[in-house]
Design an enzyme around this catalytic site. Structure first.
Site, short mmCIF file in Angstrom:
data_model
loop_
_atom_site.label_atom_id
_atom_site.label_comp_id
_atom_site.label_asym_id
_atom_site.label_seq_id
_atom_site.Cartn_x
_atom_site.Cartn_y
_atom_site.Cartn_z
N LYS A 193 0.82 -1.21 0.00
CA LYS A 193 0.00 0.00 0.00
C LYS A 193 0.86 1.26 0.00
O LYS A 193 0.64 2.18 -0.79
CB LYS A 193 -0.93 -0.01 1.23
CG LYS A 193 -1.92 1.17 1.23
CD LYS A 193 -2.57 1.38 2.58
CE LYS A 193 -3.34 0.16 3.06
NZ LYS A 193 -4.59 -0.05 2.32
N ARG A 217 -3.26 2.73 8.61
CA ARG A 217 -3.52 1.44 7.96
C ARG A 217 -2.26 0.57 7.88
O ARG A 217 -1.15 1.09 7.86
CB ARG A 217 -4.02 1.66 6.53
CG ARG A 217 -5.35 2.35 6.41
CD ARG A 217 -5.64 2.64 4.93
NE ARG A 217 -6.64 3.68 4.78
CZ ARG A 217 -7.94 3.42 4.57
NH1 ARG A 217 -8.38 2.20 4.46
NH2 ARG A 217 -8.79 4.43 4.45
N GLY A 253 -7.70 -7.93 4.75
CA GLY A 253 -8.57 -8.08 5.91
C GLY A 253 -7.91 -8.73 7.11
O GLY A 253 -8.55 -8.97 8.13
N MET A 271 -5.23 -7.58 8.81
CA MET A 271 -4.68 -6.66 9.81
C MET A 271 -5.64 -5.49 10.01
O MET A 271 -6.67 -5.38 9.35
CB MET A 271 -3.29 -6.21 9.39
CG MET A 271 -2.26 -7.35 9.54
SD MET A 271 -0.60 -6.85 9.17
CE MET A 271 -0.68 -6.55 7.43
N ARG A 316 -4.55 -0.91 -6.98
CA ARG A 316 -3.77 -2.15 -6.96
C ARG A 316 -4.21 -3.03 -8.13
O ARG A 316 -5.27 -2.78 -8.73
CB ARG A 316 -3.96 -2.89 -5.64
CG ARG A 316 -5.40 -3.21 -5.35
CD ARG A 316 -5.60 -3.82 -3.99
NE ARG A 316 -7.03 -3.89 -3.70
CZ ARG A 316 -7.53 -4.11 -2.51
NH1 ARG A 316 -6.74 -4.25 -1.46
NH2 ARG A 316 -8.84 -4.18 -2.32
N HIS A 328 -6.54 -44.54 -5.76
CA HIS A 328 -7.15 -45.02 -7.00
C HIS A 328 -8.24 -44.07 -7.47
O HIS A 328 -8.28 -43.66 -8.63
CB HIS A 328 -7.72 -46.42 -6.76
CG HIS A 328 -8.43 -46.98 -7.96
ND1 HIS A 328 -9.79 -46.98 -8.08
CD2 HIS A 328 -7.94 -47.51 -9.10
CE1 HIS A 328 -10.12 -47.51 -9.24
NE2 HIS A 328 -9.00 -47.85 -9.88
N SER A 388 10.92 -42.27 -19.70
CA SER A 388 9.73 -41.57 -19.24
C SER A 388 9.69 -41.73 -17.73
O SER A 388 9.58 -42.85 -17.22
CB SER A 388 8.49 -42.16 -19.90
OG SER A 388 7.35 -41.49 -19.42
N CYS A 407 5.45 -39.15 -17.19
CA CYS A 407 4.07 -39.57 -17.47
C CYS A 407 3.29 -39.82 -16.20
O CYS A 407 2.24 -40.42 -16.22
CB CYS A 407 4.06 -40.82 -18.36
SG CYS A 407 4.76 -42.26 -17.57
N TYR A 453 9.31 -33.50 -22.87
CA TYR A 453 7.86 -33.34 -22.81
C TYR A 453 7.33 -33.77 -21.45
O TYR A 453 8.03 -34.46 -20.70
CB TYR A 453 7.17 -34.15 -23.92
CG TYR A 453 7.24 -35.64 -23.72
CD1 TYR A 453 6.30 -36.31 -22.94
CD2 TYR A 453 8.27 -36.39 -24.29
CE1 TYR A 453 6.37 -37.69 -22.74
CE2 TYR A 453 8.36 -37.76 -24.09
CZ TYR A 453 7.41 -38.40 -23.31
OH TYR A 453 7.48 -39.74 -23.08
#
Lengths: 924, 924
Positions: free
Chosen positions: A26, A99, A108, A110, A367, A485, A800, A867, A887
């Site tokens: 701020k 502030r 919110g 503080m 902001r 699973h 892989s 994978c 990849y």
């Protein structure tokens, strides 16, 4: 000596945007807005006390640095001079707000105190300033007392009170009681007399509660306010928030003291919030709301319906209200120009708080504006087109979870906001779902066939449940972790799923479950799941959905993504349908085709039977005969997927699970199998039992099956090669990559390769074809394989990484069994994250690095991919980029997420190298 | 041009001992004996064709190098000159033998042809040489034909015949048939006429079988013989032997052609074998046997009882026979001097083959003599005392298996030799045992209490069987591998054990087992086990035992061992009794004290009950109360062992196994527990079920228990510290090392350390004691722990590698489940050894190296040991030395083996560095 106080206002500022660490978000922002030559916005003047003071304060037993007092006084003098008012002056008093402002926003978490400097003595001056608006001034005083008593005297004073028994609550009750007594419906109806009596009552309450008077001295108020903000840094909520958001405790907060401006000084005053673009849709339109004669907190409180700032901002509720553009055209114009400046300056959508005090516009704060997934994608794509930002920035503007948000239907957030969750579990499959509760796979199938939407609720799922899982809208399990699973299967399908929901207790026999809060949900009852958060609701909540194919911004955005990423993205897909989905999401191949999928779910009866026949064979001859019967199924299955993926590589993994996974568990099915196979049921049981293992994870599976039963590998090789060969004869392009799973040493691969080479020759000769393109490689999923990767790469043409298993073995964590201790591990911060969700870079990542480096030391251009489930986890994808993989492969529904994460990896890398250059330049 | 033929004889030789690679062991040795100035022994002259010719032969389609023929002819000329005979000469023919000789001895695996050069034409010459001994000459010819037909014509000719249908067999039958017809009992009864008729019959048989004549030409015979030896290098048996002994196929064999000398030329001729020391006891006495008028093969055949060479060599069978010393005193004296020379020269006990031809002594061969364990130890100790060898050499003279041989009672080898094994399994616990078969642990206990010796036969064992296993003489299981529960427990106890004996099928219900060959063994029947070989015998075979404490040589030898080794050796011991055994075997501490041992076996009823109570607790409070009851048992248990080990470190591992291991498996026991605990049995079952895991190996165990239930760790810490503290107060020295098991990250250790530090203060204050010495460390048994060892060492003051688990996780092999595939792996040479027996240096060893290096990068003097089964495996111990561990820990019965292996590691290292120095000197 350090400078502890940074002034801003009147077109100049001591600080700027880059000083967030010192001034907090701020403070830095106000300095930037006030002082930057491109902006010089009408910011109410003030000053910021640095975060170093906070650190000092906590290090020195809540004392300030000695020089602070002087610095604050000097700064305040500057403010007084600019405003032409004096702090504590009875005729023309300066009021200020106090502030918090941390390096990173902690919304919110503080405290704030407003109207500081208002006392019995300065009240008349405020009345004078407001052109004799006594009501306004007394109301301001009333607000100060309430806030001060609550924030400074009670909370910062360390007074512990029971929930709902705080001073604020008591005062609110007094206020409500007065309103009730007078039949008022709104605070604005309070008369000056009412306010005076309330003020007197509040002061009494303060004295009663804290044993001392409300401090009617401006300076005492100011230092009280500053102290309260510092104290709130270590408030319970703030500490918790930091823990969750991983914000270090020693950052500290800054404190900004700023001139109060009032939007509630009459009908020529107002307050509002505006966005440089629509945060809900991303549309490039100035959007905002305001309230006439109101303070900022009124907008947030949502008591009055805010008015639209312009035509564009109208909605059904606010359509009848006058726009700011109409009501105060010159102020609106000024605001419009400012928002343009701000977006141009910050190169991002800004969220702007403004106040109009007696016709004069003040910018209180700006902001980067929060936005949802749709808006984020649109803004990124638009700003890139507008050349406001470059491709890397565009890619960084959208978070992975925003991409996910775009992909999945979800519970309507509005409905969720007003419904209490009955249970909470682990968010295993994101998105939302609703349906009627069933407790068995068979019921799920039966109900679904009758057209019912069902949610399958089980303790845990097993491959035998796959049918029901597939038919269900969502899956809810009381046990298991994020990679159980149920979780794996659901994520693969992009299905909503909550696992490990220990809040529920299932009574399978009587088909109901109870929740911790005592709710009983019976079979057939409706529930709704938010799989992104892991929350369960009673009843049927509405769903909201998005359409990507016609989402132009999404398509544009993904083009930017694809332009900059280097990592290829493949999908894990086992069927032509999955393959098509994968292509739709932009997959560039299949990185994992599991041959065993065909034995689960729909249409699996015949192949599963043949597989079981093979498993139950006593001799190689019997086994070969069963395999021969199975062969056409396997071949056709592979061929169909290869055909969909023409031109793309398809990595086909040989049979991986231990054979006993395919053996029926229950007596009845076993009996049936015995009949069909013509084997005595006791003999069958004996054979089934002999397959059972103590630690199946580390047992007879993967290549180990291929070595003990080479004929199984042989059949699969033949199926792959015939499928590919036939496609070539049909004039189609195909590139199968044969992948050997669960290898721990190179000789396993060599052993399988001998079989493959023989089959290759046989197939070529059978099909009268010269060459079938292929690659022959291995999973790297066992620690030893990674450690001996130089040897593995002698035999394997590609790697892989199976990071699920690598994590299981690397950590010694069975993913089926972590439920009993992993929550305690996370709770106690023993490990930062569930390593099955995000690659553990320190340990498992080290194995991967070793694997890649040693592998490429043997085979320079070794193709390397991943994978496991991690292939769809953004952090893990970035890691894969960093260690030089070619990849990643993930579930089709995660392909877009992975593409995006891959692009972010490049963007982050670029940013880091730019920063490094900057640093090295500075050093010069 | 390479030299292919090396001559020896007449006090000189082209080659020497160091040329084994080129000349093979035999060739090099003959050259050494013939040519070395210290020896110049009466070796029959001859020459050796190098191994390079063998390699050439196989590379060039079985052709010889062109220069070979000439070289052979030249060498043979030299032999002729020395012997005064001529090859192929009808008056005074030279006969030669053709023998194989590889770099390393491959006894009996390759072929030999004798009497080459004997033909119809040269026969009269041989008769003349033997002073008209026609019988001898024809017999020699008969032998040549038999051998030549078999070795050269059939085997080397590649003629495939069914087993038992070879030419040799046919000829043997012809010989036997003649003997039967003439009522002869011995070959020596064959008359000249008999031999002539046999020769004629044999020649016909050759022609019939091979379609060509027996080659009656000396040169054809010679080259045929040479070719046959080369061919035998690739014979089936030789190839198999090389596979087992890991001899490379490309070494090749040399061929030695040597003058025939005959011990069967009459009563002034003889042949014999002698040893420079007694190979059965190690005593420093010249020992040997001989046969008058016989050839070497007669000694081996064992048809006639050999006579002792001197008084010392007499045994009950041979006591009546005349000694060589008496019979031919001057030859004996010559032999005695030669054997002295040989031992001094070779600095080791020599096995000498000699022949006396017409009163003239020839040394045919000498080599390092084979010996048993007792003899090996005695010789090493004696030779070291005699200053014949240095300490390193002494240590290398005894193999690990010879040490093991010394430690265990064994089946009497004589009894084994005459008994057929009924089954064969894996040799899991060496030594021998005999007993009556029982099939349950309870039966074992019951029968043993009645004084019966029993052998427990089970499919597999579990911790519940421990009582019975302990009571049994030996354990035999039909399933499981070398590291199954049965194998581990048995080895720990030094108990004879055979596992994975798939030859037997157990019928538990009717209490009998059947073997593959159909034998039925019922409960109560006697069987005998050879746990060193894995063989099972029917009936009760006698045992032989050794006494170490009074074995002076053993004690002397172990002093040499301890003098040179650097690695310390500790024992894995869980009870005061084990600890005493460990001390007896020379342990220098306890490297693994398992707290859980007290819940198994004798005296465990009460603590096990309390443990179960703790496990079944629903709340922390219940758990704490049960732990408090358990506390005194744990403390006393630890204290008793610490007391025995005064002055030595004792590494105490916290509770390691998953809790469900302690829950009773059977309904009945569960019911009883429920009653005692006053928990409803269904509730109890539910709780027990909730503990079950899919992969317990990777589940909730070790430190994971300590993190979810810190009170369990707390109790154990308190028990250790109070035990140690009380001992200190009693004036005793103690050094507990607290070891946290199953860690995967440093924060786990840190978490436990916080608890420990608190308890430490409490105990010090309770006992009014200032300091309790201790170390706080961790097992490294999870791959991630090794990989992040730098972090681990921040918290851990010592590492102990748990290589069992490290192997399980590193390979992904569950040691309980490898039975289904590991045999195929070994069979197919996928991996060279069972990695649970010998550390896999390439993969798991790499993890260990990484762990040690990274650990010591953080903590320079980090103490590092190993406490898995590998700590008692010689190869693994050597590896532990190489990677710089401080100690190994193994079962008490393995301590001597480990000490010895540790010493060998130093000796090998020294030898390597000497060799390197030699090489670098050469280079200079």
């Amino acid at each position: 000596m350090n400078k502890f106080v940074y002034f801003f206002g009147g077109g100049r500022a001591d600080g700027n945007e880059s000083m967030k660490e010192l001034l907090g978000g701020k403070g830095a922002n106000l300095a930037e807005m006030a002082g930057h030559p491109d902006l010089r916005l009408p910011v109410p003047p003030g000053f910021t006390i640095t975060t170093e003071v906070c650190t000092y304060y906590y290090k020195h037993n809540k004392k300030y640095p000695p020089s602070l007092k002087k610095e604050v006084e000097t700064a305040l003098k500057k403010v007084e001079k600019l405003m032409g008012r004096k702090f504590g002056d009875k005729d023309n008093p300066l009021l200020v707000s106090v502030r918090s402002g941390a390096r990173r926003s902690m919304p919110g978490m503080m405290e704030t105190v407003l109207n500081i400097g208002l006392t019995e003595k300065t009240l008349p001056g405020l009345i004078k300033q407001s052109n004799g608006n006594e009501r306004f001034a007394y109301d301001a005083y009333r607000r100060l007392i309430m806030m001060y008593a609550d924030v400074v005297m009670e909370k910062a004073g360390g007074i512990e009170v029971e929930d709902g028994k705080g001073i604020r609550k008591t005062m609110d009750e007094a206020l409500e009681s007065l309103k009730k007594q007078k039949n008022y419906t709104s605070d604005t109806q309070l008369s000056v007399e009412d306010l005076k009596s309330l003020i007197s009552e509040f002061k009494n309450l303060v004295k009663q509660r804290f044993g001392r008077e409300f401090p009617d001295d401006p300076w005492e108020q100011l230092w009280g306010g500053i102290g309260a903000v510092f104290a709130s840094w270590n408030g319970r909520r703030a500490v918790e928030y930091r823990r969750i958001e991983k914000i270090p405790d020693d950052w500290g907060t800054a404190v900004t003291v700023q001139t109060m401006v009032f939007g509630n000084m009459g009908e020529d005053s107002a307050t509002g919030v505006a966005f440089t673009r629509n945060p809900g849709t991303g549309e490039h339109q100035f959007y905002g709301e305001y309230l006439i004669n109101a303070q900022g907190e009124d907008v947030v409180a949502g008591i009055r319906t805010p008015a639209p700032i312009n035509e564009y901002s109208k909605n059904p509720q606010s359509a009848h209200l006058p726009t700011l553009e109409k009501l105060m055209p010159s102020v609106y114009k000024q605001l419009y120009i400012i928002q343009k400046k701000l977006e141009k300056h910050y190169k991002d959508m800004q969220d702007i708080e403004f106040t109009i005090e007696k016709g004069k516009l003040f910018i209180l704060q700006c902001r980067v504006g929060k936005r949802n997934g749709v808006a984020a994608v649109r803004m990124a794509a638009d700003m890139y087109k507008e050349k406001l930002i470059d491709a890397e920035t565009a890619v960084m503007r959208v978070s992975s979870s925003q991409i996910i948000e775009l992909l999945l239907p979800m519970l309507d957030p509005k409905a969720e906001a007003t419904t209490k969750a009955i249970a909470k579990g682990l968010p295993a499959g994101p998105g939302g779902a609703r349906g009627r509760v069933v407790f068995t796979s068979a019921d799920a199938v039966e109900w679904a066939q009758k057209g019912e939407k069902v949610i399958l609720v089980r303790e845990e799922t097993s491959p035998e449940d796959v049918d029901g899982m597939h038919k269900a809208e969502a899956i809810l399990t009381s046990k298991g972790g994020m990679t159980s699973h149920a979780a794996l299967v659901a994520r693969g399908w992009g299905k909503c799923c909550i696992v490990g929901c220990s809040d529920i207790e299932i009574n399978l026999a009587e088909k109901y479950f109870t929740t911790k809060d005592g709710t009983i949900i019976k079979e057939g009852d409706w529930i709704s799941l938010n799989g992104t958060k892991g929350t369960v609701y009673q009843g049927s909540l509405p769903l909201v959905d998005v359409d990507l194919e016609h989402n132009k911004s999404y398509q544009e955005f993904m083009k930017i993504v694809d332009k900059i990423r280097k990592l290829k993205v493949r999908a894990n897909a086992d069927t032509p349908r999955d393959a098509k989905t994968a292509l739709k999401f932009g997959a560039e191949g299949i990185g994992l085709f599991r041959t065993e999928h065909m034995f689960y779910g729909e249409g699996s009866d015949k192949p599963l039977f043949l597989l079981r026949k093979m498993i139950m064979s006593k001799t190689e001859e019997e086994r070969r005969s069963a395999l021969q019967e199975l062969f056409p199924f396997v071949k056709n299955d592979i061929k169909a997927t290869l055909e969909v993926m023409q031109g793309f590589p398809v990595t086909i993994r040989l049979l991986d699970p231990p054979l006993h996974e395919f053996v029926p568990h229950d007596e009845e099915k076993l009996l049936a199998l015995g009949k069909e196979l013509n084997i005595d049921v006791n003999e069958l049981k004996r054979r089934a039992d002999s397959l059972k293992e103590n630690n199946p994870m580390l047992g007879h599976r993967g290549v180990r099956l291929g070595i003990t039963y080479p004929e199984i590998s042989e059949m699969q090789f033949r199926a792959i090669l015939e499928a590919a060969g036939e496609l070539i004869l049909e004039g189609k392009k195909t590139m199968p990559e044969i992948m050997i799973p669960v290898t721990c040493c190179s000789s396993e691969i060599a052993h399988q390769r001998v079989i493959f080479d023989r089959v290759y020759k046989e197939v070529c000769s059978k099909l009268k074809i010269k060459k079938i393109p292929f690659m022959f490689g291995t999973m790297i999923e066992i620690p030893r394989a990674a450690l001996t990767a130089n040897k593995m790469a002698e035999e394997a043409e590609f790697f892989s990484f199976g990071t699920n298993d690598l994590t299981q073995m690397g950590f010694g964590f069975s993913r089926d069994d972590i439920g009993s201790f992993l929550p305690d591990y996370i709770e106690n911060k023993i490990i930062p994250d569930d390593p099955f969700q995000t690659i553990d870079q320190e340990g498992i990542g080290e194995l991967i690095s070793i694997g890649i480096n040693r592998g490429r030391s043997t085979r320079k251009h070794l193709e390397v991919g991943i994978c496991g489930e991690h292939g769809g986890d953004p952090e893990s994808v970035k890691f894969c980029h960093k260690v030089g993989m070619n990849y990643v492969s993930c579930s089709p529904f995660r392909v877009a997420v992975a593409r995006h994460a891959a692009a972010q990896a490049v963007a982050e890398e670029k940013k880091q190298s730019t920063n490094k250059k900057k640093v090295s330049k500075k050093r010069k």
